[in-house]
Design a protein around this motif. Structure first.
Motif, PDB file in Angstrom:
ATOM      1  N   VAL A 311      58.818 -32.496  31.266  1.00  0.00           N
ATOM      2  CA  VAL A 311      58.916 -31.725  32.501  1.00  0.00           C
ATOM      3  C   VAL A 311      58.651 -32.671  33.665  1.00  0.00           C
ATOM      4  N   LEU A 312      59.652 -32.794  34.535  1.00  0.00           N
ATOM      5  CA  LEU A 312      59.535 -33.653  35.723  1.00  0.00           C
ATOM      6  C   LEU A 312      59.381 -32.753  36.944  1.00  0.00           C
ATOM      7  N   ARG A 313      58.352 -33.003  37.718  1.00  0.00           N
ATOM      8  CA  ARG A 313      58.113 -32.226  38.936  1.00  0.00           C
ATOM      9  C   ARG A 313      58.155 -33.165  40.154  1.00  0.00           C
ATOM     10  N   LEU A 314      58.897 -32.717  41.171  1.00  0.00           N
ATOM     11  CA  LEU A 314      59.024 -33.495  42.408  1.00  0.00           C
ATOM     12  C   LEU A 314      58.484 -32.637  43.559  1.00  0.00           C
ATOM     13  N   GLY A 315      57.365 -33.076  44.103  1.00  0.00           N
ATOM     14  CA  GLY A 315      56.675 -32.275  45.107  1.00  0.00           C
ATOM     15  C   GLY A 315      57.197 -32.468  46.511  1.00  0.00           C
ATOM     16  N   VAL A 316      58.520 -32.386  46.697  1.00  0.00           N
ATOM     17  CA  VAL A 316      59.096 -32.505  48.033  1.00  0.00           C
ATOM     18  C   VAL A 316      58.926 -31.172  48.772  1.00  0.00           C
ATOM     19  N   PRO A 317      58.926 -31.177  50.087  1.00  0.00           N
ATOM     20  CA  PRO A 317      58.847 -29.915  50.834  1.00  0.00           C
ATOM     21  C   PRO A 317      60.012 -29.000  50.473  1.00  0.00           C
ATOM     22  N   ALA A 318      59.817 -27.718  50.666  1.00  0.00           N
ATOM     23  CA  ALA A 318      60.836 -26.742  50.280  1.00  0.00           C
ATOM     24  C   ALA A 318      62.147 -26.951  51.023  1.00  0.00           C
ATOM     25  N   VAL A 319      62.113 -27.576  52.217  1.00  0.00           N
ATOM     26  CA  VAL A 319      63.347 -27.781  52.975  1.00  0.00           C
ATOM     27  C   VAL A 319      64.196 -28.899  52.375  1.00  0.00           C
ATOM     28  N   VAL A 320      63.612 -29.689  51.482  1.00  0.00           N
ATOM     29  CA  VAL A 320      64.362 -30.747  50.801  1.00  0.00           C
ATOM     30  C   VAL A 320      64.890 -30.139  49.507  1.00  0.00           C
ATOM     31  N   ARG A 321      66.223 -29.956  49.462  1.00  0.00           N
ATOM     32  CA  ARG A 321      66.814 -29.243  48.351  1.00  0.00           C
ATOM     33  C   ARG A 321      67.515 -30.209  47.388  1.00  0.00           C
ATOM     34  N   ALA A 322      67.568 -29.782  46.140  1.00  0.00           N
ATOM     35  CA  ALA A 322      68.293 -30.566  45.147  1.00  0.00           C
ATOM     36  C   ALA A 322      69.780 -30.437  45.407  1.00  0.00           C
ATOM     37  N   ASP A 323      70.482 -31.553  45.548  1.00  0.00           N
ATOM     38  CA  ASP A 323      71.916 -31.544  45.800  1.00  0.00           C
ATOM     39  C   ASP A 323      72.658 -31.539  44.465  1.00  0.00           C
TER      40      ASP A 323
END
Length: 403
Positions: A311-323
């Motif tokens: 399980v990989l978690r990326l703690g970017v802000p919610a405004v940064v979306r996965a493309d």
């Protein structure tokens, strides 16, 4: 033949002569001789039979031993005896006792079978705990529940472990100290008064391995089989991850020794060692006014066995979306959810996985932070998180910049 028996036989012959001579008429010397010879043979046979009947087994035994070539010759008349002599009694020898037996019957071994309720109801003495004074040993009561600082009875079985023909009781006991208290398997017997006595310790947990004891079993030949585990549950470690082995122990007269099963553990495949690294995320302005960028994430399995899931978690802000690009291997990715979670499949021992992940920030959005935590967690086949031997390399920080 004894002297008395010979005298009795001679007396019988003398009586015969007196009787025979008195009845003989004398028609002439020749007739007398013929008559005497005929009657003598008949009388001699009758007299011999009577004499043999009188002397019993001794005369028969004598005749048998003497044989036809050793028959006694004529016996001269013997004066009659007024009173027969009392036979000398034969000495009697004591009857020998059967071979291999003693004067008193063998005392059977006490029955050392204790039920669970009985063992919980009597004081017992336990071998010393490695935890020291924190665990009671002398004349202590076992408990049925996991009370702190008490000795809890977890399991028991029965069998003849010392070969004395009696049954003993073998118990799995734990000294409750937190969640990982020491454990030992102890054998008990019963003395002549019916009290519980301690035979000895079969096996105990150690700081090294085994750290845990799961079950016990006494087999027909007296071997005590114990299921041991390499790592104790607790502190985030599930009992199902422990390597388990059945080891057999036998009583050697003063102690128990291992006689079967493995003697050591190999590397635990459930003890994971994964690491993660990442590059910075550089966001550049796209044609539509949004900002996009790619971050490269590498996950490596440094352990000795495969990891079923990651399980990989990326703690970017919610405004940064996965493309769109780079997220194909991931499952469970949700846009606008913080953190972004990427579920991955199996990673073999020594293997590395590279992910080039694209991100997008919509036009006019300003980031509240330029840092994002990236961490990876190993999981088993049931998707339970595995402990990692080196947690420090499971978490890194990614920097986000504008290009």
């Amino acid at each position: 033949m004894s002297e008395q028996e010979i005298l009795d036989l001679a007396d019988e012959f003398a009586r015969y002569r007196r009787t025979a001579l008195a009845e003989v008429e004398a028609p002439g010397p020749a007739a007398v001789r013929r008559t005497v010879r005929g009657r003598g043979r008949r009388r001699l046979a009758a007299s011999a039979t009577t004499a043999l009947a009188l002397v019993g087994g001794s005369a028969v035994g004598y005749a048998a031993l003497s044989g036809p070539d050793h028959r006694p010759g004529p016996v001269d008349p013997t004066p009659s005896i007024s009173a027969s002599a009392t036979p000398t009694p034969m000495p009697t020898s004591p009857t020998p006792s059967p071979a291999g037996t003693s004067a008193s019957p063998t005392t059977p071994a006490p029955d050392g079978r204790f039920s669970r309720a009985q063992l919980l109801g009597v004081p017992v003495t336990l071998p010393a705990w490695r935890a020291g004074r924190g665990c009671p040993t002398s004349q202590t009561r076992l408990t049925a529940d996991a009370r702190e600082g008490a000795n809890s009875l977890l399991a028991l079985d029965h069998g003849d472990i010392d070969g004395d023909g009696g049954v003993e009781t073998v118990a799995l006991v734990q000294c409750v100290l937190g969640t990982r208290g020491p454990m030992q398997v102890v054998a008990f017997d019963r003395d002549k008064e019916g009290k519980a006595t301690t035979v000895g310790r079969v096996v105990a947990t150690t700081i090294d391995k085994p750290e845990w004891l799961f079950a016990l079993d006494v087999v027909g030949d007296g071997t005590v089989r114990v299921q041991v585990g390499d790592i104790a549950p607790g502190g985030g470690w599930n009992a199902k991850w422990s390597q388990r082995q059945w080891r057999g122990y036998r009583w050697k007269g003063d102690t128990f020794s291992q006689v079967s099963g493995p003697t050591s553990f190999g590397p635990n495949p459930n003890l994971a060692d994964v690491s993660v690294t990442t590059g910075d995320l550089v966001l550049r302005t796209a044609d539509d006014g949004s900002r996009t960028g790619t971050a490269t994430v590498r996950i490596r399995n440094r352990g000795t066995g495969p990891v079923a899931h990651l399980v990989l978690r990326l703690g970017v802000p919610a405004v940064v979306r996965a493309d769109v690009d780079g997220w194909g291997p991931c499952a469970g990715v949700h846009e606008g959810v913080e953190p972004i979670t990427c579920r991955l499949g199996q990673l073999a021992a020594g293997a590395e996985m590279r992910l080039d992940l694209d991100f997008r920030v919509l036009e006019g959005i300003t980031l509240s932070t330029d840092k994002a935590d990236v961490d990876v967690q190993p999981m088993d086949s049931e998707r339970d998180v595995l402990p990692d031997v080196n947690r420090t390399d499971n978490l890194v920080r990614m920097t986000m910049t504008y290009g």
